[in-house]
Design a protein around this motif. Structure first.
Motif, PDB file in Angstrom:
ATOM      1  N   GLU A 102     -24.733 -20.003 -13.201  1.00 25.40           N
ATOM      2  CA  GLU A 102     -23.921 -20.207 -11.998  1.00 25.40           C
ATOM      3  C   GLU A 102     -23.353 -18.891 -11.484  1.00 25.40           C
ATOM      4  OE1 GLU A 102     -21.050 -23.032 -13.179  1.00 25.40           O
ATOM      5  OE2 GLU A 102     -22.382 -24.781 -13.006  1.00 25.40           O
ATOM      6  N   THR A 105     -26.097 -16.995  -9.958  1.00 24.61           N
ATOM      7  CA  THR A 105     -26.424 -17.576  -8.649  1.00 24.61           C
ATOM      8  C   THR A 105     -25.408 -17.156  -7.596  1.00 24.61           C
ATOM      9  OG1 THR A 105     -27.450 -19.470  -9.753  1.00 24.61           O
ATOM     10  CG2 THR A 105     -26.851 -19.733  -7.421  1.00 24.61           C
ATOM     11  N   ALA A 106     -24.104 -17.233  -7.987  1.00 24.33           N
ATOM     12  CA  ALA A 106     -23.064 -16.807  -7.048  1.00 24.33           C
ATOM     13  C   ALA A 106     -23.217 -15.334  -6.688  1.00 24.33           C
ATOM     14  CB  ALA A 106     -21.687 -17.074  -7.651  1.00 24.33           C
ATOM     15  N   ASP A 107     -23.517 -14.505  -7.701  1.00 25.57           N
ATOM     16  CA  ASP A 107     -23.721 -13.070  -7.420  1.00 25.57           C
ATOM     17  C   ASP A 107     -24.907 -12.857  -6.497  1.00 25.57           C
ATOM     18  OD1 ASP A 107     -21.575 -12.504  -9.005  1.00 25.57           O
ATOM     19  OD2 ASP A 107     -22.761 -12.027 -10.792  1.00 25.57           O
ATOM     20  N   LEU A 108     -25.992 -13.626  -6.753  1.00 26.19           N
ATOM     21  CA  LEU A 108     -27.170 -13.482  -5.883  1.00 26.19           C
ATOM     22  C   LEU A 108     -26.855 -13.909  -4.454  1.00 26.19           C
ATOM     23  CD1 LEU A 108     -30.009 -14.768  -8.240  1.00 26.19           C
ATOM     24  CD2 LEU A 108     -29.606 -12.416  -7.494  1.00 26.19           C
ATOM     25  N   VAL A 109     -26.094 -15.021  -4.305  1.00 26.83           N
ATOM     26  CA  VAL A 109     -25.717 -15.462  -2.952  1.00 26.83           C
ATOM     27  C   VAL A 109     -24.855 -14.410  -2.267  1.00 26.83           C
ATOM     28  CG1 VAL A 109     -24.416 -17.190  -1.666  1.00 26.83           C
ATOM     29  CG2 VAL A 109     -25.935 -17.915  -3.520  1.00 26.83           C
ATOM     30  N   ALA A 110     -23.861 -13.865  -3.038  1.00 27.51           N
ATOM     31  CA  ALA A 110     -23.014 -12.823  -2.456  1.00 27.51           C
ATOM     32  C   ALA A 110     -23.823 -11.580  -2.108  1.00 27.51           C
ATOM     33  CB  ALA A 110     -21.888 -12.467  -3.428  1.00 27.51           C
ATOM     34  N   LYS A 112     -26.992 -11.515  -1.386  1.00 29.98           N
ATOM     35  CA  LYS A 112     -27.793 -11.832  -0.214  1.00 29.98           C
ATOM     36  C   LYS A 112     -26.965 -11.734   1.058  1.00 29.98           C
ATOM     37  CE  LYS A 112     -30.478 -15.543   1.911  1.00 29.98           C
ATOM     38  NZ  LYS A 112     -30.906 -16.958   1.791  1.00 29.98           N
ATOM     39  N   THR A 113     -25.713 -12.274   0.991  1.00 31.38           N
ATOM     40  CA  THR A 113     -24.829 -12.206   2.158  1.00 31.38           C
ATOM     41  C   THR A 113     -24.531 -10.753   2.529  1.00 31.38           C
ATOM     42  OG1 THR A 113     -23.830 -14.313   1.511  1.00 31.38           O
ATOM     43  CG2 THR A 113     -22.608 -12.946   3.085  1.00 31.38           C
ATOM     44  N   ARG A 114     -24.223  -9.942   1.466  1.00 31.67           N
ATOM     45  CA  ARG A 114     -23.955  -8.524   1.751  1.00 31.67           C
ATOM     46  C   ARG A 114     -25.186  -7.830   2.313  1.00 31.67           C
ATOM     47  NH1 ARG A 114     -21.231  -8.975  -3.264  1.00 31.67           N
ATOM     48  NH2 ARG A 114     -23.000  -8.009  -4.332  1.00 31.67           N
ATOM     49  N   GLU A 116     -27.628  -9.233   4.033  1.00 32.73           N
ATOM     50  CA  GLU A 116     -27.822  -9.652   5.416  1.00 32.73           C
ATOM     51  C   GLU A 116     -26.833  -8.953   6.339  1.00 32.73           C
ATOM     52  OE1 GLU A 116     -27.413 -13.839   5.245  1.00 32.73           O
ATOM     53  OE2 GLU A 116     -29.467 -14.205   4.518  1.00 32.73           O
TER      54      GLU A 116
END
Length: 362
Positions: A102, A105-110, A112-114, A116
């Motif tokens: 988890e 996953t959160a790090d990957l989402v963050a 990805k957001t950074r 983008e």
């Protein structure tokens, strides 16, 4: 024996313990000997509860030392603790793995957001840079077109290296191929011989004392064409020392020719004005002289006409004679009035006419 459940029932038996020496286990008939040692443990395994039953065999019971029950109990306890630790390790390992997944996953989402956001910013920066470059290119092209129309360019000299930079328009004014290496001495050599010392002194004063200059001098291009240029220069200081010279360079041949033509026309006009003034003075003198020359005999004519009219008895004189005398007098007075007007005009042109103030009746 191992049972899947909290109670050791035969239906939930997973692993059956072997009988040793023909003795039955705890689940045998009532006539069989009971084991000396027997224990029941309940353990959580994978979210379920298992029941573990341990007992001693008759052979073991026969040879067991009564002094060692505590050791056996301890061994059972340790075994139970080991199993519990194993189960706990499995459960906690799974929890840690889930938590780690988890978190990843959160790090990957963050991330990805950074990424983008960085991509959007980078795209915006690239667009801004493109717009700035387009604006700079447009400004350069406009400046070049303006310079070409005005026949003006820029130049710069590095004092340390003695190398000069010319804009394209300065190269075109000198009729030198674009990009040709230029130094101060070569730049000065293009000026006409009578102007080279003057521009060299101005450059030296700019380097040594930081003085600027604004000169209009003749120049001979690389193709041998003689033109006039306006050279402006100023010093660039760094830490109190002159490090560069820079300025503007303009072809003013047309303006110089126009000024020369204007000066020539002005000189011609002055000559014509002087000639006109001389002619006007001669005319005034001529008119004054002629007026005086005419006025003198005209006064005598009028005097004699008056004498003829007064001579004898005018009542007995023929009518035609009196009319002739009157005609002579009238014509002479008219001519005298014209001569007086000419004399007044001559005085006005000569600035010698006096004006009298006479009071008039109310």
């Amino acid at each position: 024996e191992v049972f899947d459940g909290p109670e050791p029932t035969p239906a939930r038996r997973l692993v059956a313990g072997p009988a040793e020496g023909g003795a039955a286990g705890p689940g045998a008939s009532s006539g069989a000997a009971r084991p000396m040692f027997e224990t029941l443990k309940r353990l959580p395994v994978g979210g379920r509860e298992w029941c573990l039953r341990l007992w001693s065999t008759p052979f073991f019971d026969a040879g067991v030392d009564r002094a060692t029950p505590a050791a056996l109990g301890l061994a059972g306890f340790l075994l139970s603790a080991l199993l519990a630790a194993l189960v706990w390790s499995l459960g906690s390992g799974r929890a840690r793995a889930v938590a780690l997944a988890e978190a990843m996953t959160a790090d990957l989402v963050a991330a990805k957001t950074r990424a983008e956001e960085m991509a959007r910013r980078l795209q915006a920066d690239i667009r801004i840079r493109q717009l700035a470059e387009e604006a700079n290119q447009s400004a350069r092209e406009m400046l070049e077109r303006t310079g070409a129309m005005a026949r003006v360019g820029g130049w710069e000299v590095d004092v340390a290296t003695d190398r000069a930079f010319w804009s394209d328009e300065v190269y075109r004014i000198h009729e030198v191929p674009l990009g040709t290496p230029i130094d101060v001495a070569r730049g000065v050599s293009y000026y006409a011989p009578e102007a080279q010392q003057k521009i060299a002194d101005a450059v030296r004063a700019g380097i040594e004392r930081g003085e600027g200059w604004d000169l209009e001098l003749p120049l001979v291009t690389a193709l041998g064409r003689r033109i006039w240029v306006r050279a402006r220069g100023e010093a660039v200081f760094l830490d109190g020392a002159v490090v560069k010279l820079r300025g503007a360079f303009q072809d003013i041949t047309e303006q110089h020719e126009v000024r020369e033509e204007l000066a020539r026309r002005v000189a011609e006009m002055e000559l014509l004005r002087d000639a006109a003034d001389a002619a006007n003075r001669a005319k005034s003198e001529f008119l004054a002289n002629m007026s005086h020359e005419i006025r003198t005999p005209l006064t005598a004519i009028l005097g004699y006409a008056d004498l003829l009219r007064e001579d004898g008895d005018s009542a007995k004189a023929p009518e035609r004679r009196l009319q002739t005398i009157d005609t002579i007098v009238q014509a002479g007075q008219h001519l005298l009035s014209m001569i007086n007007d000419i004399l007044d005009l001559s005085k006005i042109e000569a600035g010698q006419l006096s004006v009298e103030t006479v009071a008039t009746p109310q």
